[in-house]
Structures are given as C-alpha cells and as structure tokens.
Design a protein around this motif. Sequence first.
Motif, mmCIF file in Angstrom:
data_model
loop_
_atom_site.group_PDB
_atom_site.id
_atom_site.type_symbol
_atom_site.label_atom_id
_atom_site.label_comp_id
_atom_site.label_asym_id
_atom_site.label_seq_id
_atom_site.Cartn_x
_atom_site.Cartn_y
_atom_site.Cartn_z
ATOM 1 N N GLU A 11 0.852 -1.189 0.000
ATOM 2 C CA GLU A 11 0.000 0.000 0.000
ATOM 3 C C GLU A 11 0.887 1.237 0.000
ATOM 4 N N GLY A 12 0.501 2.219 -0.756
ATOM 5 C CA GLY A 12 1.239 3.474 -0.765
ATOM 6 C C GLY A 12 2.432 3.440 -1.706
ATOM 7 N N SER A 13 3.196 4.506 -1.654
ATOM 8 C CA SER A 13 4.369 4.650 -2.527
ATOM 9 C C SER A 13 5.521 3.789 -2.022
ATOM 10 N N ILE A 14 6.187 3.168 -2.946
ATOM 11 C CA ILE A 14 7.382 2.399 -2.601
ATOM 12 C C ILE A 14 8.579 3.318 -2.786
ATOM 13 N N THR A 15 9.306 3.517 -1.697
ATOM 14 C CA THR A 15 10.442 4.439 -1.737
ATOM 15 C C THR A 15 11.743 3.820 -1.243
ATOM 16 N N ASN A 16 11.691 2.563 -0.770
ATOM 17 C CA ASN A 16 12.938 1.911 -0.343
ATOM 18 C C ASN A 16 12.840 0.407 -0.553
ATOM 19 N N LEU A 17 13.968 -0.240 -0.500
ATOM 20 C CA LEU A 17 14.067 -1.670 -0.810
ATOM 21 C C LEU A 17 13.245 -2.543 0.137
ATOM 22 N N GLU A 18 13.104 -2.135 1.385
ATOM 23 C CA GLU A 18 12.353 -2.939 2.351
ATOM 24 C C GLU A 18 10.869 -3.035 2.011
ATOM 25 N N GLN A 19 10.377 -2.161 1.165
ATOM 26 C CA GLN A 19 8.964 -2.170 0.788
ATOM 27 C C GLN A 19 8.686 -3.043 -0.434
ATOM 28 N N THR A 20 9.714 -3.573 -1.045
ATOM 29 C CA THR A 20 9.550 -4.376 -2.247
ATOM 30 C C THR A 20 10.219 -5.728 -2.048
ATOM 31 N N ILE A 21 10.275 -6.515 -3.082
ATOM 32 C CA ILE A 21 10.928 -7.822 -3.038
ATOM 33 C C ILE A 21 12.306 -7.665 -3.665
ATOM 34 N N ASN A 22 13.326 -8.068 -2.940
ATOM 35 C CA ASN A 22 14.698 -7.915 -3.407
ATOM 36 C C ASN A 22 15.033 -9.023 -4.403
ATOM 37 N N TYR A 23 15.131 -8.662 -5.676
ATOM 38 C CA TYR A 23 15.385 -9.676 -6.696
ATOM 39 C C TYR A 23 16.778 -10.283 -6.585
ATOM 40 N N VAL A 24 17.709 -9.603 -5.929
ATOM 41 C CA VAL A 24 19.053 -10.166 -5.728
ATOM 42 C C VAL A 24 18.969 -11.420 -4.852
ATOM 43 N N GLY A 25 18.147 -11.356 -3.814
ATOM 44 C CA GLY A 25 17.962 -12.517 -2.942
ATOM 45 C C GLY A 25 17.298 -13.677 -3.663
ATOM 46 N N ILE A 26 16.329 -13.375 -4.523
ATOM 47 C CA ILE A 26 15.663 -14.422 -5.297
ATOM 48 C C ILE A 26 16.655 -15.077 -6.254
ATOM 49 N N ALA A 27 17.466 -14.278 -6.916
ATOM 50 C CA ALA A 27 18.475 -14.824 -7.834
ATOM 51 C C ALA A 27 19.453 -15.736 -7.100
ATOM 52 N N ALA A 28 19.822 -15.379 -5.885
ATOM 53 C CA ALA A 28 20.742 -16.208 -5.097
ATOM 54 C C ALA A 28 20.109 -17.557 -4.747
ATOM 55 N N ILE A 29 18.825 -17.559 -4.434
ATOM 56 C CA ILE A 29 18.120 -18.810 -4.129
ATOM 57 C C ILE A 29 18.111 -19.716 -5.363
ATOM 58 N N ILE A 30 17.811 -19.150 -6.511
ATOM 59 C CA ILE A 30 17.769 -19.941 -7.736
ATOM 60 C C ILE A 30 19.147 -20.521 -8.037
ATOM 61 N N LYS A 31 20.171 -19.694 -7.960
ATOM 62 C CA LYS A 31 21.540 -20.142 -8.239
ATOM 63 C C LYS A 31 21.938 -21.295 -7.319
ATOM 64 N N LYS A 32 21.647 -21.157 -6.027
ATOM 65 C CA LYS A 32 21.981 -22.208 -5.051
ATOM 66 C C LYS A 32 21.307 -23.531 -5.417
ATOM 67 N N ASN A 33 20.054 -23.474 -5.828
ATOM 68 C CA ASN A 33 19.334 -24.696 -6.187
ATOM 69 C C ASN A 33 19.869 -25.321 -7.461
ATOM 70 N N PHE A 34 20.401 -24.534 -8.360
ATOM 71 C CA PHE A 34 20.955 -25.088 -9.590
ATOM 72 C C PHE A 34 22.302 -25.760 -9.366
ATOM 73 N N GLU A 35 22.913 -25.540 -8.229
ATOM 74 C CA GLU A 35 24.199 -26.158 -7.927
ATOM 75 C C GLU A 35 24.051 -27.587 -7.417
ATOM 76 N N GLN A 36 22.844 -28.007 -7.065
ATOM 77 C CA GLN A 36 22.578 -29.359 -6.558
ATOM 78 C C GLN A 36 21.723 -30.125 -7.557
ATOM 79 N N PRO A 37 22.260 -31.173 -8.193
ATOM 80 C CA PRO A 37 21.486 -31.913 -9.199
ATOM 81 C C PRO A 37 20.185 -32.498 -8.637
#
Length: 116
Positions: free
Chosen positions: A39-65
């Motif tokens: 709700e309201g204006s998004i003005t900082n990272l804590e108000q949104t979803i950090n795509y860097v963290g999501i990318a790290a999760i995906i990368k970690k999972n791709f390292e394990q067959p």
Amino acid sequence: MFTIHLNKLKYFAHHGWHDEESITGAWFEVSVSTSFHEEGSITNLEQTINYVGIAAIIKKNFEQPVALLETLAQQIVAEIKAAEPRIIQINITIEKVNPPIPNFTGTVGVTYSKSF
C-alpha cells in the motif's frame, strides 16, 4: 499488487532423470515472477521484493542436481516464499536448452505456479 520479474537467467547444471544428463550437464533458462501487495508509494528496498535474494536462491538450487525439473521448481518456490513471506504468488518456468533427445530441436521445460 506489484510483480517482480527475473527473466531468462542462464545456468549450466546437471539436472535430469537419465544418467547421461547428470554426467554431461546442460544449459537451463529460468524465469520467475513474484507478486506481492504494498500500500502506498514504494520508496525503499524494504517495501519491495529484493530480486538479488531471489536470484541467489535460484543459483543455489541449480548447484545441486535434481532428477526432475518439477521437483526443482517446487524447491525454488518454497525457498523463495520462506525468504519473502509477503509474496502472494510465484510463477517459475525452467527450460532445458538443447535436451538430449534424438532428432529434436527446441527446449523442454516446466512451469509451476503457486498462490499463497
């Protein structure tokens, strides 16, 4: 509602059901979208979803067959949701580029969607 997209991330990994896939490996392409309410204006990272963290999760999972792409998709979605509880929907598509199928050109893959 906002949706954060990570598109066409590329990984070389050893996922697959057949023994040869776990030995030779293959290229994969992954796209993920995550939706959340804010709700309201998004003005900082804590108000949104950090795509860097999501990318790290995906990368970690791709390292394990993993034998099945369906299993991999479910694992990634569960970890993303655990890391970002505000997410209300996640869509993930995983494609295996140039799968080891005789006389086949194109990609194969799965799409998994989960609402919370």
